[in-house]
Design a protein around this motif. Structure first.
Motif, PDB file in Angstrom:
ATOM      1  N   VAL A  39      -2.472  -8.144   3.757  1.00 55.49           N
ATOM      2  CA  VAL A  39      -2.363  -6.729   3.369  1.00 55.49           C
ATOM      3  C   VAL A  39      -1.948  -5.898   4.579  1.00 55.49           C
ATOM      4  CG1 VAL A  39      -3.708  -4.711   2.647  1.00 55.49           C
ATOM      5  CG2 VAL A  39      -4.009  -6.897   1.471  1.00 55.49           C
ATOM      6  N   THR A  50      -0.740 -12.414  -1.684  1.00 58.10           N
ATOM      7  CA  THR A  50      -1.536 -11.269  -1.226  1.00 58.10           C
ATOM      8  C   THR A  50      -0.627 -10.271  -0.526  1.00 58.10           C
ATOM      9  OG1 THR A  50      -3.561 -12.555  -1.011  1.00 58.10           O
ATOM     10  CG2 THR A  50      -3.428 -10.537   0.294  1.00 58.10           C
ATOM     11  N   LYS A  76       2.551  -9.897  -1.073  1.00 54.10           N
ATOM     12  CA  LYS A  76       3.400  -9.285  -2.101  1.00 54.10           C
ATOM     13  C   LYS A  76       2.661  -8.175  -2.854  1.00 54.10           C
ATOM     14  CE  LYS A  76       7.172 -10.842  -3.138  1.00 54.10           C
ATOM     15  NZ  LYS A  76       8.470 -10.338  -2.701  1.00 54.10           N
ATOM     16  N   LEU A  77       1.343  -8.287  -2.977  1.00 55.07           N
ATOM     17  CA  LEU A  77       0.549  -7.284  -3.698  1.00 55.07           C
ATOM     18  C   LEU A  77       0.035  -6.158  -2.805  1.00 55.07           C
ATOM     19  CD1 LEU A  77      -1.675  -9.554  -5.989  1.00 55.07           C
ATOM     20  CD2 LEU A  77       0.190  -8.055  -6.709  1.00 55.07           C
ATOM     21  N   ARG A  78       0.385  -6.193  -1.515  1.00 55.99           N
ATOM     22  CA  ARG A  78      -0.219  -5.290  -0.531  1.00 55.99           C
ATOM     23  C   ARG A  78      -0.111  -3.806  -0.887  1.00 55.99           C
ATOM     24  NH1 ARG A  78       4.590  -6.792   1.034  1.00 55.99           N
ATOM     25  NH2 ARG A  78       6.034  -5.354   2.056  1.00 55.99           N
ATOM     26  N   GLU A  79       0.933  -3.405  -1.582  1.00 52.10           N
ATOM     27  CA  GLU A  79       1.129  -1.979  -1.871  1.00 52.10           C
ATOM     28  C   GLU A  79       0.574  -1.573  -3.231  1.00 52.10           C
ATOM     29  OE1 GLU A  79       5.242  -1.089  -1.166  1.00 52.10           O
ATOM     30  OE2 GLU A  79       5.111  -1.753   0.917  1.00 52.10           O
ATOM     31  N   LYS A  80       0.159  -2.537  -4.027  1.00 58.20           N
ATOM     32  CA  LYS A  80      -0.378  -2.230  -5.361  1.00 58.20           C
ATOM     33  C   LYS A  80      -1.784  -1.640  -5.247  1.00 58.20           C
ATOM     34  CE  LYS A  80       2.946  -4.283  -7.840  1.00 58.20           C
ATOM     35  NZ  LYS A  80       4.027  -3.481  -8.252  1.00 58.20           N
ATOM     36  N   SER A  81      -2.722  -2.486  -4.888  1.00 63.22           N
ATOM     37  CA  SER A  81      -4.117  -2.066  -4.740  1.00 63.22           C
ATOM     38  C   SER A  81      -4.836  -3.097  -3.881  1.00 63.22           C
ATOM     39  CB  SER A  81      -4.797  -1.991  -6.108  1.00 63.22           C
ATOM     40  OG  SER A  81      -6.198  -1.870  -5.965  1.00 63.22           O
ATOM     41  N   LEU A 120      -6.646  -5.941  -5.686  1.00 67.87           N
ATOM     42  CA  LEU A 120      -5.907  -7.078  -6.231  1.00 67.87           C
ATOM     43  C   LEU A 120      -5.674  -8.161  -5.175  1.00 67.87           C
ATOM     44  CD1 LEU A 120      -3.150  -5.243  -8.315  1.00 67.87           C
ATOM     45  CD2 LEU A 120      -5.241  -6.332  -9.169  1.00 67.87           C
TER      46      LEU A 120
END
Length: 161
Positions: A47, A88, A90-95, A98
């Motif tokens: 993240v 993880t 790839k999801l860093r900017e979502k929430s 997650l």
């Protein structure tokens, strides 16, 4: 550009080293059908920095070797950590909530098969998916989120490139 590469490699190496030390120090419950690998809390680090992806992979690889794991565990356990770290990131900017999901899922899907076919553990694979999943939830979701909130305030300074 050169300083950015040095910073990336330094961060990756430090993350790998911390992963190895945590895996080795907590070895009694880092391996087996029921495992809580404290070092998996570090899977939250992508993240903050992409350097965590190779750092976690190499750390897991070395940690498994030093922990006496068999070759399939060294390979596939490390790949599970690599997959988890990549997604993880790839999801860093979502929430941030997650972020623990990819390493949990990757380990639930891979590690029970290593336990069954590599180590010959006779427990049912769905049962081992549950036991590995519980350990991963403790490591990645609980401890990982504690680590996330502890580092969030200092992330720009710690992970500057």
């Amino acid at each position: 550009m050169k300083n950015k590469n040095i910073s990336f490699m330094t961060q990756a190496a430090m993350i790998a080293a911390i992963y190895v030390v945590l895996t080795y120090v907590f070895a009694p419950f880092s391996f087996g059908e029921v495992q809580v690998r404290i070092s998996e809390a570090l899977t939250i680090l992508p993240v903050f920095t992409p350097a965590a992806i190779p750092g976690l992979f190499i750390g897991c690889l070395i940690g498994n070797i030093l922990g006496g794991a068999i070759l399939p565990d060294i390979i596939f356990g490390s790949i599970a950590t690599l997959i988890g770290a990549f997604f993880t990131w790839k999801l860093r900017e979502k929430s941030p909530y997650l972020a623990p999901i990819p390493p949990i899922v990757a380990n639930i899907l891979i590690v029970p098969f290593v336990l069954r076919y590599g180590y010959g553990v006779a427990l049912p694979i769905p049962f081992m998916m549950c036991t590995v999943g519980i350990g991963e939830i403790i490591s990645c979701a609980v401890l990982g989120m504690v680590l996330y909130f502890a580092l969030k305030k200092y992330a720009k300074t710690l992970f500057a490139q």
